[in-house]
Write an enzyme that holds these catalytic residues in place. Structure first.
Site, PDB file in Angstrom:
ATOM      1  N   HIS A  37       5.846   4.333   5.135  1.00  0.00           N
ATOM      2  CA  HIS A  37       5.815   5.790   5.311  1.00  0.00           C
ATOM      3  C   HIS A  37       6.641   6.196   6.533  1.00  0.00           C
ATOM      4  CE1 HIS A  37       1.826   5.194   3.208  1.00  0.00           C
ATOM      5  NE2 HIS A  37       2.377   6.128   2.470  1.00  0.00           N
ATOM      6  N   SER A 185       2.362  -1.433   1.118  1.00  0.00           N
ATOM      7  CA  SER A 185       1.589  -0.470   0.330  1.00  0.00           C
ATOM      8  C   SER A 185       0.242  -0.268   1.009  1.00  0.00           C
ATOM      9  CB  SER A 185       1.366  -1.042  -1.078  1.00  0.00           C
ATOM     10  OG  SER A 185       0.306  -0.360  -1.714  1.00  0.00           O
TER      11      SER A 185
END
Ligand code: PAF
Length: 282
Positions: A37, A185
């Site tokens: 992210h 993830s």
């Protein structure tokens, strides 16, 4: 950094930034932020003056037997990470701020949904388009950044932007990986220590297949079958493994020179579902 809970608040903040002539970069997330992210946030910073990050675990994209309840929620840590990355605004609404009790209108996805994650998670991309469409209308960014790890999401959102005339530039950021190749993830948190050791097997299988394809194997179905058996022997349960046309997202049994493909896989390791993909240009 502003943290907005309500739609009115975020609209006001974005409006003021736009009046100042700022370009808005947007990174939609479901929180539990990791290095992947942060890569998206950095890309958004390169493309725009101010970055808005949304943090919302979207119930509409989880099936009834999926992990909505247990999905990691780490708001405090997430806000700190956003602050450290120089994010200007975080939009972290509650469910009731975003969704009415009753919905009368849905977005349907056609052919693009048939294979890959769309094939095994009914309603998943409809749920994603619903929230992304809302977020685009609420935040009204100039640029939005999504990760390549969810490449089917990127392609379907691109199609929505085109067909629904959103005036937003979409950017796809490359997959962030751990040193051993495992795609980062939020769900990697579910892996036990033993599963974490095995998990890069998917990346290795895809790397091997990619090499064979680039070396001239253009009908890869036998190769796939072989790699699936190898993965199963290591303890993975296969959801799908295949080569798909990059634009139509249909399964490609024969690969052509000049074609653009997505080599993608999804596997289960215990109760964790892992996905990964490589883009292949022939
Ligand atoms: O990629 C994700 O994290 C989600 O699908 C998104 C785009 C934030 C929509 O909920």
């Amino acid at each position: 950094m502003d943290v907005c809970k309500s739609i009115d608040e975020i609209r006001d903040v974005v409006k003021s930034l736009k009046i100042e002539g700022k370009q808005i970069g947007f990174v939609p997330t479901m929180g539990a932020l990791h290095e992947g992210h942060l890569t998206l946030i950095r890309q958004a910073k390169e493309k725009a003056d101010e970055v808005v990050v949304s943090i919302f675990v979207n119930p509409e994209q989880f099936g009834p037997d999926e992990d909505f309840e247990s999905y990691p929620r780490e708001m405090e840590e997430d806000l700190k990470k956003c602050e450290d990355e120089g994010v200007s605004v975080v939009f972290a609404p509650n469910r009731n701020d975003v969704y009415d009790e009753e919905k009368f209108i849905r977005i349907e996805v056609d052919e693009l949904n048939r294979h890959m994650c769309g094939g095994s998670r009914p309603g998943f991309f409809e749920g994603i388009l619903l929230i992304v469409n809302k977020l685009f209308n609420i935040v009204r960014p100039d640029v939005a950044v999504f990760g390549q790890k969810d490449i089917q999401q990127f392609q379907i959102v691109s199609r929505m932007v085109h067909e629904f005339n959103h005036s937003i530039e979409l950017v796809m950021a490359p997959i962030a990986r751990a040193n051993d190749g495992l795609a980062l993830s939020s769900r990697n948190k579910y892996l036990s220590a033993e599963e974490r050791e095995i998990a890069p097997g998917l990346y290795r299988a895809l790397s091997y297949i990619e090499k064979q394809i680039l070396n001239g194997v253009h009908t890869p179905s036998l190769l796939m079958k072989h790699q699936m058996s190898e993965l199963e022997a290591k303890g993975f349960k296969i959801d799908y493994l295949g080569v798909f046309d990059k634009n139509t997202l249909q399964l490609s049994e024969t690969l052509n020179e000049g074609g653009e493909y997505i080599l993608a896989g999804a596997v289960w390791l215990g109760k964790t579902r892992l996905i990964d993909n490589f883009l292949i240009e022939l």
